[in-house]
Design a protein around this motif. Structure first.
Motif: not given
Length: 178
Positions: A83-104
């Motif tokens: 993601i070289g040109s991004a300003d922010l990295a949002v790191l998330h894991t595949v094994d937290t399936p109840d985390v949705g867009a509202d949390v992000v």
């Protein structure tokens, strides 16, 4: 407006789970993680693969961590590099399936509103994902990555990480066993 890119950490073998978690629930967990990041404010989403190679859902693109067996550190390195040109990295894991867009959205907003550009979701005070890291911190984050540890040691070493309570939106529990 700074641009954010999402990184789904999904390269592991899922030994305790009994299979690579990227394949869990017929790919439903992966779909949920990609959707959370894409709808949560990330203009680019990459899925870091390794132990299992799968087709990733739109709008994500796949990145292969060839050294995935080294642990979470390899996945974070591969994701940040992709993601070289991004300003922010949002790191998330595949094994937290109840985390949705509202949390992000909540965690990303907190990072954008902070001086440090560092934010982490917490659930009833327990650290979890997603984690947001501004690009100015990527070199230090990369230097801290070792073995099967991701951004946790880097974040714990800093006093300027904004913790964002999200227990009202999700449990944030990572699923390690079937």
């Amino acid at each position: 407006m700074p641009n954010a890119a999402g990184v789904v950490l999904a390269a592991g073998a899922g030994i305790r789970y009994g299979m690579p978690k990227v394949t869990a629930a017929q790919g439903e967990w992966l779909q949920k993680a990609v959707t959370a990041l894409a709808e949560g404010g990330c203009g680019d989403v990459v899925v870091v693969l390794g132990a299992a190679l799968v087709e990733v859902p739109q709008p994500a693109r796949a990145v292969i961590a060839s050294d995935w067996a080294d642990g979470m550190s390899a996945s974070v390195r591969a994701g940040i590099a992709a993601i070289g040109s991004a300003d922010l990295a949002v790191l998330h894991t595949v094994d937290t399936p109840d985390v949705g867009a509202d949390v992000v959205r909540r965690v990303l907003s907190a990072a954008l509103g902070s001086r440090s550009g560092l934010a982490r979701a917490v659930y009833d005070g327990r650290p979890g994902h997603p984690v947001v890291v501004h690009r100015r911190h990527w070199p230090q984050l990369q230097q801290s990555l070792v073995g099967d540890r991701g951004a946790g040691p880097f974040l714990r070493s800093r006093a300027d990480v904004v913790t964002v309570e999200c227990a009202d939106l999700a449990t944030g529990a990572d699923i390690d066993e079937r």
